[in-house]
Design a protein around this motif. Structure first.
Motif, mmCIF file in Angstrom:
data_model
loop_
_atom_site.group_PDB
_atom_site.id
_atom_site.type_symbol
_atom_site.label_atom_id
_atom_site.label_comp_id
_atom_site.label_asym_id
_atom_site.label_seq_id
_atom_site.Cartn_x
_atom_site.Cartn_y
_atom_site.Cartn_z
ATOM 1 N N ILE A 58 86.307 -1.650 -49.269
ATOM 2 C CA ILE A 58 87.520 -1.096 -48.662
ATOM 3 C C ILE A 58 88.071 0.027 -49.544
ATOM 4 C CG2 ILE A 58 89.913 -1.668 -48.049
ATOM 5 C CD1 ILE A 58 88.705 -4.546 -47.589
ATOM 6 N N GLY A 90 91.102 -4.966 -59.922
ATOM 7 C CA GLY A 90 91.015 -5.538 -58.581
ATOM 8 C C GLY A 90 90.906 -4.546 -57.448
ATOM 9 N N GLY A 112 87.876 -2.925 -56.821
ATOM 10 C CA GLY A 112 86.501 -2.908 -56.334
ATOM 11 C C GLY A 112 85.495 -2.159 -57.193
ATOM 12 N N LYS A 113 85.803 -1.898 -58.446
ATOM 13 C CA LYS A 113 84.865 -1.145 -59.293
ATOM 14 C C LYS A 113 83.574 -1.951 -59.536
ATOM 15 C CE LYS A 113 87.894 -0.899 -62.594
ATOM 16 N NZ LYS A 113 88.982 -1.653 -61.966
ATOM 17 N N THR A 114 83.765 -3.207 -59.937
ATOM 18 C CA THR A 114 82.592 -4.039 -60.228
ATOM 19 C C THR A 114 81.807 -4.314 -58.949
ATOM 20 O OG1 THR A 114 84.037 -5.081 -61.824
ATOM 21 C CG2 THR A 114 81.900 -6.098 -61.489
ATOM 22 N N SER A 115 82.538 -4.582 -57.871
ATOM 23 C CA SER A 115 81.854 -4.837 -56.590
ATOM 24 C C SER A 115 81.038 -3.618 -56.193
ATOM 25 C CB SER A 115 82.872 -5.130 -55.488
ATOM 26 O OG SER A 115 83.711 -6.166 -55.877
ATOM 27 N N ALA A 135 88.335 -14.771 -53.755
ATOM 28 C CA ALA A 135 88.017 -13.397 -54.172
ATOM 29 C C ALA A 135 86.514 -13.276 -54.444
ATOM 30 C CB ALA A 135 88.821 -13.002 -55.400
HETATM 31 N N1 LIG Z 1 87.575 -2.208 -52.520
HETATM 32 C C1 LIG Z 1 87.363 -3.492 -52.265
HETATM 33 N N2 LIG Z 1 86.745 -3.861 -51.132
HETATM 34 C C2 LIG Z 1 86.553 -5.157 -50.865
HETATM 35 N N3 LIG Z 1 86.928 -6.171 -51.666
HETATM 36 C C3 LIG Z 1 87.537 -5.863 -52.799
HETATM 37 C C4 LIG Z 1 87.782 -4.515 -53.156
HETATM 38 N N4 LIG Z 1 88.429 -4.502 -54.328
HETATM 39 C C5 LIG Z 1 88.573 -5.766 -54.698
HETATM 40 N N5 LIG Z 1 88.053 -6.594 -53.790
HETATM 41 C C6 LIG Z 1 88.106 -8.073 -53.863
HETATM 42 O O1 LIG Z 1 88.560 -8.399 -55.171
HETATM 43 C C7 LIG Z 1 87.536 -9.027 -55.943
HETATM 44 C C8 LIG Z 1 87.502 -8.363 -57.310
HETATM 45 O O2 LIG Z 1 87.075 -7.036 -57.191
HETATM 46 P P1 LIG Z 1 86.295 -6.286 -58.363
HETATM 47 O O3 LIG Z 1 85.840 -7.268 -59.401
HETATM 48 O O4 LIG Z 1 85.262 -5.427 -57.749
HETATM 49 O O5 LIG Z 1 87.463 -5.411 -58.928
HETATM 50 P P2 LIG Z 1 87.489 -4.487 -60.205
HETATM 51 O O6 LIG Z 1 88.074 -3.197 -59.803
HETATM 52 O O7 LIG Z 1 86.143 -4.457 -60.856
HETATM 53 O O8 LIG Z 1 88.520 -5.262 -61.121
HETATM 54 P P3 LIG Z 1 88.547 -5.452 -62.717
HETATM 55 O O9 LIG Z 1 88.897 -4.139 -63.310
HETATM 56 O O10 LIG Z 1 89.608 -6.477 -62.910
HETATM 57 O O11 LIG Z 1 87.179 -5.968 -63.111
HETATM 58 C C9 LIG Z 1 86.266 -8.872 -55.152
HETATM 59 O O12 LIG Z 1 85.435 -9.982 -55.319
HETATM 60 C C10 LIG Z 1 86.753 -8.744 -53.727
HETATM 61 O O13 LIG Z 1 86.971 -10.024 -53.188
#
Ligand SMILES: Nc1ncnc2c1ncn2[C@@H]1O[C@H](COP(=O)(O)OP(=O)(O)OP(=O)(O)O)[C@@H](O)[C@H]1O
Length: 520
Positions: free
Chosen positions: A24, A57, A59-62, A12
């Motif tokens: 995505i 999970g 993609g907010k942080t990404s 991930a």
């Molecule tokens: N929209 C996306 N596009 C591409 N990869 C994604 C996406 N969402 C999640 N991922 C994958 O999942 C991992 C975690 O995503 P991310 O940390 O951005 O989620 P998040 O929404 O911030 O989750 P959290 O609320 O748990 O922090 C990323 O490193 C990536 O591998």
């Protein structure tokens, strides 16, 4: 486990998006965010802060990281592990939000021109109410008022953020990632990792992830360990079987006449009493409708429904006690009331087929909160153990632990060392509920956890824990008793000697001369 955790092996993280193109789903949300960022380049946007919120999970942080990188902004992050008291927030975010970066208007290593902006990112912004974050919400609101730099908050639950902060921020919701969008992403990872994957296997992993791309990637990595090929049958999770069994049990709960039959049916289910109560709760008014024998609607509330809820509320009280005190014995009472309750309060027969509904609405509301809360609790324990930030613990170490814990010996050791409770273990072992396997790991892990606990907490030990630790340390205890007797004699003799010396000194001292210790 003393070895340093290897985080680079986490897919991930390895496949974290680097550009907007890699992200995505959530196209509209990302577009809105980019417009907000462009307003910052022109001056000040209407709202100086933005909140990205939605399930884990997705993609907010990404997206936040990609935004900073594509805009050529510096990324300054504060996460929950940074102990966000008002003081710390003002010091870090406050200062960062006012000053410009050192490399203003220079080009970065990729040749991108920096506008000198700093994106201040506050992760887990819905988690500001704990002890660590005293005054944190107010400090953030103040920082937003004064900032000359863009502020981005990340949260799972928008309602966990105070109204004051919300009114000062642009709110952008991130939705769960659709299965069909996940499939190509998972397929690409397989290709990059040299794994041949059956289309159906990928589809099943995507479906099971419930819109959480991080868990889909984690599951994919877990199922491909030591393999170069995966097939549909390698993916074991299935929601349908669970439903079919619970439907049969619910028939006995709502329509049966024999308590033991209903209890037996429930016992064989792989559901926790918490899940069971939600099923009964959701279906009670559907099963006992407000209709007379001729099928006509009757006024008011059906007394069977009202009485049914009374029993369920008692069962819920027991569940609350289990949660607070970790005394799983009380699960039995809760299960009994949930199962036998509706049958006992029923005043008449309800014939005809009525479709059972799964407690999706309730479950989703409760679960997103509780899963998030639980993951945070686990992350707190892990971050304390490894001296890592909450973010690293949550996003990198937890998935790593979950993979290790597929091996039962590791599961027992890590659960004991980290002192995971039953709910946390359910999550860590990727179980749907506290299955027999989970309970067995929990029981075994207690030996390690009890041994690690500091002596002061002995008062709060449950009788079971007391028995376990005294069994484990019985030899040691016998020796200690002898030692203690000896020590006590020595101490008495020492005290007597000290007292005698004190008395002699007092006699030497003139009556009006006070020693320093007399003042205290
Ligand atoms: N929209 C996306 N596009 C591409 N990869 C994604 C996406 N969402 C999640 N991922 C994958 O999942 C991992 C975690 O995503 P991310 O940390 O951005 O989620 P998040 O929404 O911030 O989750 P959290 O609320 O748990 O922090 C990323 O490193 C990536 O591998």
């Amino acid at each position: 486990m003393s070895a340093e955790i290897e985080t680079h092996s986490d897919w991930a993280e390895k496949y974290r998006p680097k550009t907007f193109k890699d992200l995505i789903g959530n196209k509209k949300a990302i577009h809105e965010l980019r417009l907000w960022a462009e307003d910052w380049e022109k001056g000040f946007p209407e709202k100086k802060a933005v909140i990205l919120y939605g399930a884990a999970g997705v993609g907010k942080t990404s997206t936040a990281a990609v935004l900073a990188s594509e805009m050529g902004w510096e990324y300054v992050e504060m996460n929950a592990g940074d102990q966000r008291t008002a003081d710390v927030i003002e010091r870090i975010a406050g200062a960062a939000s006012k000053t410009t970066t050192l490399f203003s208007h220079e080009t970065d290593e990729n040749g991108k021109k920096s506008s000198g902006k700093r994106l201040i990112v506050l992760d887990e912004a819905d988690n500001l109410h704990g002890t660590y974050d005293k005054g944190g919400s107010k400090a953030i609101a103040d920082v937003i008022d004064k900032t000359t730099q863009p502020i981005l908050l990340i949260a799972n639950d928008i309602y966990g953020i105070t109204q004051t902060i919300r009114s000062k921020s642009l709110e952008i919701e991130f939705s769960r990632i659709q299965t069909r969008s996940m499939v190509p992403a998972l397929t690409k990872i397989c290709k990059d990792e040299g794994i041949t994957a059956d289309e159906k296997a990928i589809l099943k992993i995507a479906e099971n992830a419930g819109g959480d791309l991080r868990s889909a990637i984690n599951d994919l990595q877990a199922v491909t360990v030591g393999k170069t090929e995966i097939k549909e049958e390698d993916i074991v999770v299935s929601g349908r079987d669970v439903k079919e069994t619970i439907f049969k049990a619910l028939v006995k709960v709502f329509k049966g006449h024999h308590r033991t039959e209903a209890l037996d049916a429930v016992k064989t289910l792989d559901e926790t009493p918490e899940d069971l109560i939600m099923w009964v709760d959701e279906n009670l008014p559907i099963q006992f409708p407000n209709r007379d024998e001729k099928g006509k609607d009757i006024a008011g509330i059906n007394p069977d429904v009202a009485n049914g809820y009374k029993v369920l509320s008692k069962a819920d009280l027991y569940l609350g006690r289990v949660r607070r005190r970790q005394t799983y014995r009380m699960w039995r009472y809760a299960s009994f009331m949930t199962t036998v309750g509706p049958m006992s309060v029923r005043s008449k027969e309800y014939s005809g087929f009525i479709k059972y509904t799964s407690p999706t609405r309730w479950k989703r509301m409760g679960q997103s909160r509780s899963v998030r809360g639980m993951r945070d609790n686990i992350a707190v324990k892990i971050s304390a153990r490894h001296s890592k930030s909450m973010r690293t613990s949550r996003n990198e170490i937890i998935p790593y632990y979950r993979r290790l814990m597929e091996n039962e010996d590791y599961a027992v050791a890590l659960a004991g060392e980290s002192d995971f409770d039953m709910d946390e273990l359910v999550y860590m072992l990727k179980a749907k509920s506290a299955t027999k396997k989970v309970q067995s790991v929990y029981e075994k892990s207690r030996f390690i956890a009890d041994a690690k606990r500091p002596a002061e907490t002995e008062f709060f030990k449950t009788p079971e824990a007391e028995k376990r630790s005294s069994a484990a340390a019985s030899d040691k205890n016998q020796m200690t008793l002898e030692d203690m007797a000896k020590k006590s004699e020595e101490k008495k003799a020492e005290e007597a000697k000290e007292n005698k010396e004190k008395e002699e000194k007092t006699e030497d001292k003139p009556k009006n001369q006070k020693s320093l210790t007399d003042f205290f």
